[in-house]
Write a protein that holds these residues in place. Structure first.
Motif, PDB file in Angstrom:
ATOM      1  N   ILE A  11      87.726 101.080  90.519  1.00  0.00           N
ATOM      2  CA  ILE A  11      89.094 101.506  90.804  1.00  0.00           C
ATOM      3  C   ILE A  11      89.875 100.381  91.480  1.00  0.00           C
ATOM      4  O   ILE A  11      90.981 100.025  91.054  1.00  0.00           O
ATOM      5  CB  ILE A  11      89.112 102.762  91.703  1.00  0.00           C
ATOM      6  CG1 ILE A  11      88.464 103.952  90.989  1.00  0.00           C
ATOM      7  CG2 ILE A  11      90.539 103.111  92.125  1.00  0.00           C
ATOM      8  CD1 ILE A  11      88.144 105.121  91.915  1.00  0.00           C
ATOM      9  N   VAL A  12      89.286  99.804  92.520  1.00  0.00           N
ATOM     10  CA  VAL A  12      89.962  98.742  93.277  1.00  0.00           C
ATOM     11  C   VAL A  12      90.194  97.518  92.402  1.00  0.00           C
ATOM     12  O   VAL A  12      91.304  96.974  92.346  1.00  0.00           O
ATOM     13  CB  VAL A  12      89.173  98.379  94.551  1.00  0.00           C
ATOM     14  CG1 VAL A  12      89.762  97.158  95.243  1.00  0.00           C
ATOM     15  CG2 VAL A  12      89.123  99.563  95.503  1.00  0.00           C
ATOM     16  N   SER A  13      89.172  97.082  91.716  1.00  0.00           N
ATOM     17  CA  SER A  13      89.284  95.900  90.857  1.00  0.00           C
ATOM     18  C   SER A  13      90.362  96.090  89.796  1.00  0.00           C
ATOM     19  O   SER A  13      91.215  95.215  89.598  1.00  0.00           O
ATOM     20  CB  SER A  13      87.935  95.603  90.203  1.00  0.00           C
ATOM     21  OG  SER A  13      88.060  94.542  89.298  1.00  0.00           O
ATOM     22  N   ASN A  14      90.344  97.205  89.132  1.00  0.00           N
ATOM     23  CA  ASN A  14      91.324  97.458  88.078  1.00  0.00           C
ATOM     24  C   ASN A  14      92.729  97.622  88.646  1.00  0.00           C
ATOM     25  O   ASN A  14      93.706  97.182  88.032  1.00  0.00           O
ATOM     26  CB  ASN A  14      90.929  98.670  87.246  1.00  0.00           C
ATOM     27  CG  ASN A  14      89.739  98.397  86.357  1.00  0.00           C
ATOM     28  OD1 ASN A  14      89.275  97.266  86.225  1.00  0.00           O
ATOM     29  ND2 ASN A  14      89.214  99.436  85.740  1.00  0.00           N
ATOM     30  N   TRP A  15      92.852  98.246  89.813  1.00  0.00           N
ATOM     31  CA  TRP A  15      94.173  98.414  90.416  1.00  0.00           C
ATOM     32  C   TRP A  15      94.801  97.059  90.724  1.00  0.00           C
ATOM     33  O   TRP A  15      95.959  96.820  90.420  1.00  0.00           O
ATOM     34  CB  TRP A  15      94.066  99.271  91.684  1.00  0.00           C
ATOM     35  CG  TRP A  15      95.411  99.713  92.182  1.00  0.00           C
ATOM     36  CD1 TRP A  15      96.121 100.799  91.782  1.00  0.00           C
ATOM     37  CD2 TRP A  15      96.201  99.072  93.178  1.00  0.00           C
ATOM     38  NE1 TRP A  15      97.308 100.867  92.464  1.00  0.00           N
ATOM     39  CE2 TRP A  15      97.388  99.826  93.329  1.00  0.00           C
ATOM     40  CE3 TRP A  15      96.026  97.938  93.962  1.00  0.00           C
ATOM     41  CZ2 TRP A  15      98.389  99.483  94.228  1.00  0.00           C
ATOM     42  CZ3 TRP A  15      97.019  97.596  94.867  1.00  0.00           C
ATOM     43  CH2 TRP A  15      98.183  98.361  94.987  1.00  0.00           C
ATOM     44  N   GLU A  52     105.794  95.223  96.052  1.00  0.00           N
ATOM     45  CA  GLU A  52     105.550  95.874  94.759  1.00  0.00           C
ATOM     46  C   GLU A  52     104.241  96.665  94.787  1.00  0.00           C
ATOM     47  O   GLU A  52     104.171  97.789  94.292  1.00  0.00           O
ATOM     48  CB  GLU A  52     105.520  94.839  93.635  1.00  0.00           C
ATOM     49  CG  GLU A  52     105.344  95.439  92.267  1.00  0.00           C
ATOM     50  CD  GLU A  52     105.361  94.398  91.168  1.00  0.00           C
ATOM     51  OE1 GLU A  52     104.768  94.680  90.104  1.00  0.00           O
ATOM     52  OE2 GLU A  52     105.954  93.321  91.344  1.00  0.00           O
ATOM     53  N   GLN A  53     103.210  96.095  95.364  1.00  0.00           N
ATOM     54  CA  GLN A  53     101.927  96.791  95.458  1.00  0.00           C
ATOM     55  C   GLN A  53     102.020  98.001  96.379  1.00  0.00           C
ATOM     56  O   GLN A  53     101.453  99.054  96.081  1.00  0.00           O
ATOM     57  CB  GLN A  53     100.841  95.832  95.934  1.00  0.00           C
ATOM     58  CG  GLN A  53     100.451  94.800  94.909  1.00  0.00           C
ATOM     59  CD  GLN A  53      99.547  93.738  95.473  1.00  0.00           C
ATOM     60  OE1 GLN A  53      99.713  93.283  96.611  1.00  0.00           O
ATOM     61  NE2 GLN A  53      98.561  93.320  94.674  1.00  0.00           N
ATOM     62  N   ILE A  54     102.749  97.873  97.478  1.00  0.00           N
ATOM     63  CA  ILE A  54     102.951  99.003  98.384  1.00  0.00           C
ATOM     64  C   ILE A  54     103.672 100.128  97.652  1.00  0.00           C
ATOM     65  O   ILE A  54     103.286 101.294  97.755  1.00  0.00           O
ATOM     66  CB  ILE A  54     103.722  98.555  99.648  1.00  0.00           C
ATOM     67  CG1 ILE A  54     102.837  97.649 100.498  1.00  0.00           C
ATOM     68  CG2 ILE A  54     104.214  99.757 100.449  1.00  0.00           C
ATOM     69  CD1 ILE A  54     103.575  96.926 101.617  1.00  0.00           C
ATOM     70  N   SER A  55     104.698  99.776  96.899  1.00  0.00           N
ATOM     71  CA  SER A  55     105.434 100.781  96.118  1.00  0.00           C
ATOM     72  C   SER A  55     104.541 101.455  95.097  1.00  0.00           C
ATOM     73  O   SER A  55     104.590 102.675  94.921  1.00  0.00           O
ATOM     74  CB  SER A  55     106.629 100.134  95.408  1.00  0.00           C
ATOM     75  OG  SER A  55     107.565  99.660  96.329  1.00  0.00           O
ATOM     76  N   SER A  56     103.711 100.666  94.428  1.00  0.00           N
ATOM     77  CA  SER A  56     102.801 101.220  93.419  1.00  0.00           C
ATOM     78  C   SER A  56     101.770 102.150  94.046  1.00  0.00           C
ATOM     79  O   SER A  56     101.407 103.169  93.457  1.00  0.00           O
ATOM     80  CB  SER A  56     102.075 100.094  92.674  1.00  0.00           C
ATOM     81  OG  SER A  56     102.971  99.351  91.900  1.00  0.00           O
ATOM     82  N   GLY A  60     102.059 106.043  93.065  1.00  0.00           N
ATOM     83  CA  GLY A  60     100.961 106.322  92.140  1.00  0.00           C
ATOM     84  C   GLY A  60      99.880 107.147  92.793  1.00  0.00           C
ATOM     85  O   GLY A  60      99.971 108.372  92.886  1.00  0.00           O
ATOM     86  N   PRO A  61      98.838 106.484  93.314  1.00  0.00           N
ATOM     87  CA  PRO A  61      97.668 107.211  93.793  1.00  0.00           C
ATOM     88  C   PRO A  61      97.935 108.185  94.938  1.00  0.00           C
ATOM     89  O   PRO A  61      97.377 109.282  94.938  1.00  0.00           O
ATOM     90  CB  PRO A  61      96.706 106.117  94.234  1.00  0.00           C
ATOM     91  CG  PRO A  61      97.344 104.833  93.986  1.00  0.00           C
ATOM     92  CD  PRO A  61      98.645 105.045  93.334  1.00  0.00           C
ATOM     93  N   ILE A  62      98.774 107.813  95.880  1.00  0.00           N
ATOM     94  CA  ILE A  62      98.971 108.727  97.002  1.00  0.00           C
ATOM     95  C   ILE A  62      99.753 109.961  96.556  1.00  0.00           C
ATOM     96  O   ILE A  62      99.398 111.087  96.912  1.00  0.00           O
ATOM     97  CB  ILE A  62      99.610 108.003  98.201  1.00  0.00           C
ATOM     98  CG1 ILE A  62      98.628 106.929  98.693  1.00  0.00           C
ATOM     99  CG2 ILE A  62      99.939 109.001  99.315  1.00  0.00           C
ATOM    100  CD1 ILE A  62      99.136 106.050  99.797  1.00  0.00           C
ATOM    101  N   GLU A  63     100.789 109.751  95.742  1.00  0.00           N
ATOM    102  CA  GLU A  63     101.502 110.917  95.185  1.00  0.00           C
ATOM    103  C   GLU A  63     100.562 111.783  94.359  1.00  0.00           C
ATOM    104  O   GLU A  63     100.592 113.014  94.461  1.00  0.00           O
ATOM    105  CB  GLU A  63     102.674 110.470  94.311  1.00  0.00           C
ATOM    106  CG  GLU A  63     103.884 110.054  95.091  1.00  0.00           C
ATOM    107  CD  GLU A  63     105.059 109.677  94.213  1.00  0.00           C
ATOM    108  OE1 GLU A  63     105.005 109.873  92.973  1.00  0.00           O
ATOM    109  OE2 GLU A  63     106.057 109.180  94.759  1.00  0.00           O
ATOM    110  N   ASP A  64      99.732 111.147  93.548  1.00  0.00           N
ATOM    111  CA  ASP A  64      98.800 111.911  92.707  1.00  0.00           C
ATOM    112  C   ASP A  64      97.775 112.677  93.543  1.00  0.00           C
ATOM    113  O   ASP A  64      97.461 113.833  93.246  1.00  0.00           O
ATOM    114  CB  ASP A  64      98.075 110.988  91.727  1.00  0.00           C
ATOM    115  CG  ASP A  64      98.977 110.465  90.623  1.00  0.00           C
ATOM    116  OD1 ASP A  64     100.068 111.036  90.417  1.00  0.00           O
ATOM    117  OD2 ASP A  64      98.591 109.476  89.967  1.00  0.00           O
TER     118      ASP A  64
END
Length: 116
Positions: A11-15, A52-56, A60-64
């Protein structure tokens, strides 16, 4: 798409490589392993992140996690926001979407009204 839940390392690597689908696989059924996703968020937050990463991360994950598993994670989200100002900042970029009103009220309190 995985045929099994992805590992935290995957997950981390791909993110970080720009592939958020692995994180989504860990959060959204049928392969959901939200604990792995939560651990991955923690690992990601250990890095110096661009805006940009903070926004993503927020959008993304936190909203999900909140949409799909809010009741399971809201206590931990509140604790993390209290102990980690960077995480509280990320919460400022989370939108409600389908999060229940009860959970959303707690998110708003955890981010202390700091919305961006």
């Amino acid at each position: 798409m995985f045929l099994r839940p992805p590992t935290v390392d995957e997950i981390v690597s791909n993110w970080f490589s720009g592939d958020g689908s692995t994180m989504a696989d860990a959060i959204v059924p049928p392969l959901a392993d939200p604990e792995a996703a939560w651990q991955a968020v923690h690992r990601i937050m250990q890095h110096e992140l661009s805006e940009e990463q903070i926004s993503s991360l927020a959008a993304g994950p936190i909203e999900d996690l909140l949409d799909w598993h809010g009741a399971q994670f809201i206590d931990r989200i509140e604790v993390e926001a209290q102990r980690n100002p960077a995480f509280a900042h990320v919460l400022g970029g989370v939108w409600r979407r389908n999060t229940s009103p009860e959970i959303w009220q707690r998110v708003e309190a955890a981010r202390e009204g700091k919305v961006w």
